[in-house]
Design a protein around this motif. Structure first.
Motif, PDB file in Angstrom:
ATOM      1  N   ASP A  41       0.598  -1.142   0.001  1.00  0.00           N
ATOM      2  CA  ASP A  41      -0.009  -0.005  -0.014  1.00  0.00           C
ATOM      3  C   ASP A  41       0.911   1.291   0.100  1.00  0.00           C
ATOM      4  N   LEU A  42       0.937   2.139  -0.982  1.00  0.00           N
ATOM      5  CA  LEU A  42       1.962   3.060  -1.370  1.00  0.00           C
ATOM      6  C   LEU A  42       1.442   4.137  -0.305  1.00  0.00           C
ATOM      7  N   ALA A  43       0.229   4.211  -0.104  1.00  0.00           N
ATOM      8  CA  ALA A  43       0.084   5.739   0.984  1.00  0.00           C
ATOM      9  C   ALA A  43       0.276   5.217   2.419  1.00  0.00           C
ATOM     10  N   ALA A  44       0.065   4.169   2.740  1.00  0.00           N
ATOM     11  CA  ALA A  44       0.688   3.617   4.150  1.00  0.00           C
ATOM     12  C   ALA A  44       2.100   3.780   4.198  1.00  0.00           C
TER      13      ALA A  44
ATOM     14  N   LEU B 291       4.158   5.803   2.631  1.00  0.00           N
ATOM     15  CA  LEU B 291       4.389   7.125   2.624  1.00  0.00           C
ATOM     16  C   LEU B 291       4.412   7.723   4.110  1.00  0.00           C
ATOM     17  N   GLU B 292       3.415   7.387   4.694  1.00  0.00           N
ATOM     18  CA  GLU B 292       3.131   7.710   6.106  1.00  0.00           C
ATOM     19  C   GLU B 292       4.515   7.178   7.038  1.00  0.00           C
TER      20      GLU B 292
ATOM     21  N   ALA C  79       5.725  10.412  -3.646  1.00  0.00           N
ATOM     22  CA  ALA C  79       5.702   9.254  -4.662  1.00  0.00           C
ATOM     23  C   ALA C  79       6.339   9.859  -5.984  1.00  0.00           C
TER      24      ALA C  79
END
Length: 305
Positions: free
Chosen positions: A211-214, A216-217, A239
């Motif tokens: 999961d890219l959003a996770a 990043l966090e 990203a």
């Protein structure tokens, strides 16, 4: 008939007269030289007094200049002012001393002779004078001072001092480097420590299945907790794009501007990001290779198995 050669002889009285005349002329010349020297002693003493007064005036002027401009001017600019004051005072003092010792030399003749001499010296030492004037201009208006890290082409080091002819750099490996001022004046120079902070960027990534959003966090939290990352400027985790083996993430943060501070912060950020992604079970991609064979491969079986 051939006449026999006659031998010419100088009478003893005439030889003695010639010797006495040479001695007399020598004594007369020595006496005249000594008389002229004695007559010029007051002038020589006056010229020596002018030189001493010139030294005293230059010393006093430098102290006054340091008091007036020391708090307002940059250290390099103050050194330029000091050199210009010393040059002007000493040139004037030596010119006056020359005129006093040689009364027949007028100021116009002295300046004309100095002009011709300066042209000849300038042609003979062109590179030296080029570095000299480059050093004067650098001290006058260049934005780096002693202690700054600069980069010029393949040169990287900390400025120890800007001299009139050359600049001394201390490389990050410890060696002392002498750089002609003309090279720094003619080529682009990056002043790495012009500001107290500096931005640094690296690329990392996660697998396509993550999961890219996770991710990043998680990376943002890891970078924000690093000691050598500035708190005043939050890191930027973005990203970057689609890589060959996974999604690329650009990690940008601010740290100290010295080369050591940059290396320390980069090492800390790399370790923190790696540990955070490993703890979250997110794979950092590495290159995969798929081998395709033109013919089927025969798998050998072990009969003893």
């Amino acid at each position: 008939m051939t006449q026999p050669a006659t031998e010419t002889t100088i009478p003893a009285a005439e030889a003695a007269f010639s010797l006495d005349r040479i001695v007399a002329v020598t004594l007369q010349t020595a006496t005249q030289t000594w008389t002229d020297f004695i007559a010029r002693l007051p002038m020589l003493a006056l010229a020596l007094g002018i030189i001493l007064a010139t030294w005293l005036l230059a010393w006093t002027s430098l102290r006054v200049a340091r008091r007036i401009a020391g708090r307002r001017a940059r250290p390099s600019l103050l050194r330029v002012i000091e050199r210009l004051i010393k040059l002007a005072i000493w040139a004037t003092g030596l010119l006056l001393a020359l005129i006093v010792v040689f009364p027949g030399v007028s100021p116009a003749k002295a300046l004309g002779g100095l002009g011709l001499l300066s042209v000849a010296v300038g042609l003979a030492f062109r590179d030296t004078f080029e570095n000299f004037f480059a050093g004067m201009l650098m001290l006058w208006k260049y934005p780096f001072e002693a202690g700054d890290f600069i980069e010029c082409g393949d040169l990287l080091g900390r400025v120890e001092r800007v001299h009139i002819r050359m600049t001394t750099l201390r490389e990050v490996s410890g060696e002392l480097l002498l750089v002609p001022n003309s090279r720094l004046f003619k080529n682009p120079v990056r002043v790495l420590t012009d500001q107290p902070e500096r931005r640094v960027s690296i690329l990392t990534g996660v697998a396509y299945s993550v999961d890219l959003a996770a991710a990043l966090e998680i990376v943002e939290q890891a970078v924000g907790g690093c000691e050598h990352v500035m708190r005043e400027r939050p890191p930027q985790i973005l990203a970057h794009g689609f890589g060959n083996s996974g999604m690329e993430i650009e990690v940008t943060w601010w740290c100290g501007s010295t080369p050591l501070a940059v290396r320390q912060s980069r090492s800390e950020v790399v370790v923190a990001v790696k540990a955070a992604l490993d703890a979250a079970g997110m794979e950092i991609p590495f290159p995969y290779r798929t081998l395709t064979f033109a013919e089927p491969l025969t798998v050998a079986h072990d009969d003893d198995a």
